[in-house]
Design an enzyme around this catalytic site. Structure first.
Site, mmCIF file in Angstrom:
data_model
loop_
_atom_site.group_PDB
_atom_site.id
_atom_site.type_symbol
_atom_site.label_atom_id
_atom_site.label_comp_id
_atom_site.label_asym_id
_atom_site.label_seq_id
_atom_site.Cartn_x
_atom_site.Cartn_y
_atom_site.Cartn_z
ATOM 1 N N SER A 1 0.826 -1.211 0.000
ATOM 2 C CA SER A 1 0.000 0.000 0.000
ATOM 3 C C SER A 1 0.863 1.265 0.000
ATOM 4 O O SER A 1 0.805 2.090 -0.913
ATOM 5 C CB SER A 1 -0.934 -0.032 1.217
ATOM 6 O OG SER A 1 -1.625 1.184 1.341
ATOM 7 N N GLN A 2 1.698 1.431 1.017
ATOM 8 C CA GLN A 2 2.527 2.635 1.094
ATOM 9 C C GLN A 2 3.686 2.590 0.103
ATOM 10 O O GLN A 2 4.022 3.601 -0.528
ATOM 11 C CB GLN A 2 3.080 2.822 2.512
ATOM 12 C CG GLN A 2 2.044 3.276 3.527
ATOM 13 C CD GLN A 2 1.430 4.614 3.178
ATOM 14 O OE1 GLN A 2 2.074 5.521 2.641
ATOM 15 N NE2 GLN A 2 0.150 4.759 3.467
ATOM 16 N N SER B 1 5.283 -12.582 -5.861
ATOM 17 C CA SER B 1 4.002 -12.098 -5.348
ATOM 18 C C SER B 1 3.446 -11.041 -6.287
ATOM 19 O O SER B 1 4.141 -10.511 -7.150
ATOM 20 C CB SER B 1 4.195 -11.485 -3.962
ATOM 21 O OG SER B 1 4.883 -10.268 -4.075
ATOM 22 N N HIS C 1 5.553 4.311 10.167
ATOM 23 C CA HIS C 1 4.853 4.120 11.441
ATOM 24 C C HIS C 1 5.946 3.803 12.458
ATOM 25 O O HIS C 1 6.836 2.996 12.186
ATOM 26 C CB HIS C 1 3.838 2.979 11.324
ATOM 27 C CG HIS C 1 3.081 2.701 12.594
ATOM 28 N ND1 HIS C 1 2.792 3.682 13.522
ATOM 29 C CD2 HIS C 1 2.563 1.556 13.102
ATOM 30 C CE1 HIS C 1 2.121 3.141 14.528
ATOM 31 N NE2 HIS C 1 1.970 1.853 14.300
ATOM 32 N N GLY D 1 -2.152 4.145 1.029
ATOM 33 C CA GLY D 1 -1.297 4.341 -0.133
ATOM 34 C C GLY D 1 -2.033 4.802 -1.383
ATOM 35 O O GLY D 1 -1.558 5.700 -2.083
ATOM 36 N N GLU E 1 -6.681 3.632 16.856
ATOM 37 C CA GLU E 1 -7.226 2.430 16.212
ATOM 38 C C GLU E 1 -7.879 1.486 17.208
ATOM 39 O O GLU E 1 -8.862 0.831 16.891
ATOM 40 C CB GLU E 1 -6.180 1.737 15.317
ATOM 41 C CG GLU E 1 -4.997 1.142 16.003
ATOM 42 C CD GLU E 1 -3.790 0.942 15.063
ATOM 43 O OE1 GLU E 1 -3.737 1.549 13.984
ATOM 44 O OE2 GLU E 1 -2.892 0.167 15.436
ATOM 45 N N GLU F 1 -29.625 0.021 10.105
ATOM 46 C CA GLU F 1 -29.632 1.075 11.120
ATOM 47 C C GLU F 1 -28.300 1.217 11.853
ATOM 48 O O GLU F 1 -27.895 2.321 12.198
ATOM 49 C CB GLU F 1 -30.762 0.825 12.151
ATOM 50 C CG GLU F 1 -32.160 0.952 11.554
ATOM 51 C CD GLU F 1 -32.382 2.270 10.812
ATOM 52 O OE1 GLU F 1 -31.828 3.309 11.212
ATOM 53 O OE2 GLU F 1 -33.126 2.244 9.803
ATOM 54 N N SER G 1 -32.013 15.007 11.919
ATOM 55 C CA SER G 1 -33.249 15.588 12.466
ATOM 56 C C SER G 1 -33.017 16.049 13.903
ATOM 57 O O SER G 1 -32.085 15.595 14.568
ATOM 58 C CB SER G 1 -34.349 14.530 12.445
ATOM 59 O OG SER G 1 -34.032 13.505 13.381
HETATM 60 P P1 NDP Z 1 1.326 -3.783 2.952
HETATM 61 O O1 NDP Z 1 0.849 -4.955 3.720
HETATM 62 O O2 NDP Z 1 0.404 -3.125 2.016
HETATM 63 O O3 NDP Z 1 2.644 -4.149 2.122
HETATM 64 C C1 NDP Z 1 3.612 -4.907 2.666
HETATM 65 C C2 NDP Z 1 4.762 -5.145 1.720
HETATM 66 O O4 NDP Z 1 5.698 -5.937 2.424
HETATM 67 C C3 NDP Z 1 4.385 -5.924 0.480
HETATM 68 O O5 NDP Z 1 5.166 -5.498 -0.593
HETATM 69 C C4 NDP Z 1 4.732 -7.365 0.881
HETATM 70 O O6 NDP Z 1 5.139 -8.150 -0.208
HETATM 71 C C5 NDP Z 1 5.934 -7.172 1.753
HETATM 72 N N1 NDP Z 1 6.029 -8.256 2.733
HETATM 73 C C6 NDP Z 1 5.079 -8.716 3.570
HETATM 74 N N2 NDP Z 1 5.538 -9.700 4.339
HETATM 75 C C7 NDP Z 1 6.827 -9.882 3.971
HETATM 76 C C8 NDP Z 1 7.834 -10.758 4.395
HETATM 77 N N3 NDP Z 1 7.624 -11.654 5.366
HETATM 78 N N4 NDP Z 1 9.054 -10.678 3.784
HETATM 79 C C9 NDP Z 1 9.278 -9.787 2.804
HETATM 80 N N5 NDP Z 1 8.351 -8.911 2.366
HETATM 81 C C10 NDP Z 1 7.141 -8.957 2.942
HETATM 82 O O7 NDP Z 1 1.891 -2.741 4.040
HETATM 83 P P2 NDP Z 1 1.474 -1.210 4.240
HETATM 84 O O8 NDP Z 1 1.945 -0.427 3.084
HETATM 85 O O9 NDP Z 1 0.061 -1.128 4.681
HETATM 86 O O10 NDP Z 1 2.346 -0.845 5.523
HETATM 87 C C11 NDP Z 1 3.716 -0.510 5.432
HETATM 88 C C12 NDP Z 1 4.051 0.449 6.551
HETATM 89 O O11 NDP Z 1 3.330 1.663 6.333
HETATM 90 C C13 NDP Z 1 3.668 -0.035 7.927
HETATM 91 O O12 NDP Z 1 4.639 0.413 8.837
HETATM 92 C C14 NDP Z 1 2.350 0.668 8.195
HETATM 93 O O13 NDP Z 1 2.080 0.874 9.562
HETATM 94 C C15 NDP Z 1 2.623 1.998 7.514
HETATM 95 N N6 NDP Z 1 1.435 2.760 7.138
HETATM 96 C C16 NDP Z 1 0.421 2.156 6.445
HETATM 97 C C17 NDP Z 1 -0.680 2.873 6.082
HETATM 98 C C18 NDP Z 1 -1.772 2.262 5.278
HETATM 99 O O14 NDP Z 1 -2.814 2.881 5.160
HETATM 100 N N7 NDP Z 1 -1.626 1.073 4.714
HETATM 101 C C19 NDP Z 1 -0.842 4.294 6.470
HETATM 102 C C20 NDP Z 1 0.323 4.857 7.098
HETATM 103 C C21 NDP Z 1 1.389 4.088 7.456
HETATM 104 P P3 NDP Z 1 4.359 -9.484 -0.647
HETATM 105 O O15 NDP Z 1 3.378 -9.060 -1.664
HETATM 106 O O16 NDP Z 1 5.445 -10.343 -1.188
HETATM 107 O O17 NDP Z 1 3.727 -10.061 0.597
HETATM 108 MG MG MG Z 2 -2.813 4.435 11.528
#
Ligand code: NDP
Ligand code: MG
Length: 335
Positions: free
Chosen positions: A28-29, A52, A109, A135, A196, A228, A253
């Site tokens: 996402s990010q 992936s 984060h 993201g 959260e 509701e 209302s």
């Molecule tokens: P996602 O879950 O969307 O993405 C995670 C990424 O990490 C993917 O590319 C995934 O690849 C990879 N990954 C997951 N597990 C493993 C592993 N075991 N080994 C290697 N790669 C791995 O994460 P987010 O973007 O949501 O979060 C990232 C950071 O951003 C966090 O610290 C979160 O708190 C922070 N954040 C997130 C927000 C949000 O709205 N999502 C908002 C603000 C901050 P694969 O596809 O191979 O699993």
């Molecule tokens: Mg948050």
């Protein structure tokens, strides 16, 4: 004290001209920040494991993903955008050894840095740049010429130079267009967890679920209870978002507003407030973090079992059926 907020004029993108930014994780990010930075003229590389959908996505966006180790080695600014619960292990096994003096270790984060799971080695400053939105919004707002407001925080002992680079990074993702609020790792982490747990995820979900159960148990049709207590929540939250509590109360209302003032405080009581304070204490002392880290070390059995149980709640089955009939809401299904 009001927060310090930085805008475009407070940040200098040219500081990143000769730097390589390694984005670890293309989720996402990761996908949003990487593309925004590249469009801002920065030199961006990706660390993403193969096999992936996120790897393929990075390739389709014209990146050539490297291993996490390799990307870290090549990066001057290294941003860990992996799920919070895997960051500690991946940091220890694949990232730490590859960092060199003068690198900047970044995150969106503060959980792992604040609770000691990711400790920047000597000579490496930690900087948090956290967009206050998911993201896809970070990307879509940037493409429209705007930006999602963000936070910046500096790890212990971080230099002024690192702060300037952090602000430049924030500008590169579009953050300074919306405003970048200065905070600390502790404040970002603790308020994020509190929000959260108490409101956004924990508080609201439990409120909706128990209200639904109360109506159904009293003999009302589950479909009515769903509309509701759950469906209409979005209409209310949209009003909060646009004009605060006052705008919601202006729009509903007078009967609804009267019920709000007289009944709301009977739902969120002094006992609830005490419990909120307790939850905040558990966050501040690290008790919650310890729980969650240990749960993950054990393979998250309780977490997964609770998830399964909740997915099977009547509210979810009724909701799924009703949402499938409302074509305009872009219904999502989670198995
Ligand atoms: P996602 O879950 O969307 O993405 C995670 C990424 O990490 C993917 O590319 C995934 O690849 C990879 N990954 C997951 N597990 C493993 C592993 N075991 N080994 C290697 N790669 C791995 O994460 P987010 O973007 O949501 O979060 C990232 C950071 O951003 C966090 O610290 C979160 O708190 C922070 N954040 C997130 C927000 C949000 O709205 N999502 C908002 C603000 C901050 P694969 O596809 O191979 O699993
Ligand atoms: Mg948050």
């Amino acid at each position: 004290m009001p927060a310090t907020i930085y805008y475009d004029n407070d940040a200098d993108l040219s500081l990143l001209k000769d730097k390589t930014i390694a984005i670890l994780g293309y989720g996402s990010q990761g996908h949003a920040q990487a593309q925004n930075l590249r469009d801002s003229g920065c030199n961006v590389i990706i660390g993403q494991r193969p096999g992936s959908a996120n790897y393929d996505l990075a390739v389709s966006h014209r990146f050539e993903p490297l291993t996490i180790e390799e990307a870290t080695k090549r990066g001057d600014l290294v941003n860990i955008l992996l799920p919070d619960e895997v960051q500690g292990d991946i940091y220890r096994n694949q990232i730490r050894e590859q960092l060199s003096e003068g690198n900047i270790l970044m995150c969106s984060h503060g959980f792992n840095v604040h609770f000691g799971q990711v400790e920047a080695p000597a000579g490496v400053d930690a900087v948090l740049v956290a967009p206050k939105g998911p993201g896809h919004l970070v990307r879509s707002e940037f493409e429209k010429g705007g930006g999602v407001p963000s936070l910046i925080a500096l790890g212990a002992g971080a230099s002024d130079e690192s702060k300037k680079l952090g602000l430049a990074y924030a500008k590169g993702i579009g953050g300074t267009r919306g405003g970048v609020i200065e905070t600390t790792f502790a404040e970002e982490t603790e308020t994020d967890l509190f929000g959260e747990q108490v409101v956004l995820c924990g508080g609201v979900s439990e409120l909706v679920k128990v209200a639904f159960e109360t109506l159904v148990e009293a003999g009302y049709q589950p479909e009515m209870a769903y509309f509701e207590c759950m469906h209409e929540l979005k209409l209310i939250v949209d009003l909060f978002y646009q004009g605060g509590l006052s705008y919601m109360r202006y729009s509903v209302s007078n009967t609804a507003e009267y019920g709000d003032y007289t009944r709301g405080p009977r739902i969120v009581t002094e006992e609830t407030r005490q419990e909120m304070r307790k939850i905040l204490k558990e966050i501040q002392t690290g008790e919650f973090a310890r729980d969650w880290i240990l749960e993950n070390r054990a393979g998250a059995p309780a977490f997964k079992a609770t998830r399964r149980l909740n997915r099977d709640h009547e509210l979810e089955h009724v909701g799924k059926r009703l949402r499938s009939l409302m074509t305009w809401i872009d219904a999502k299904v989670v198995d």
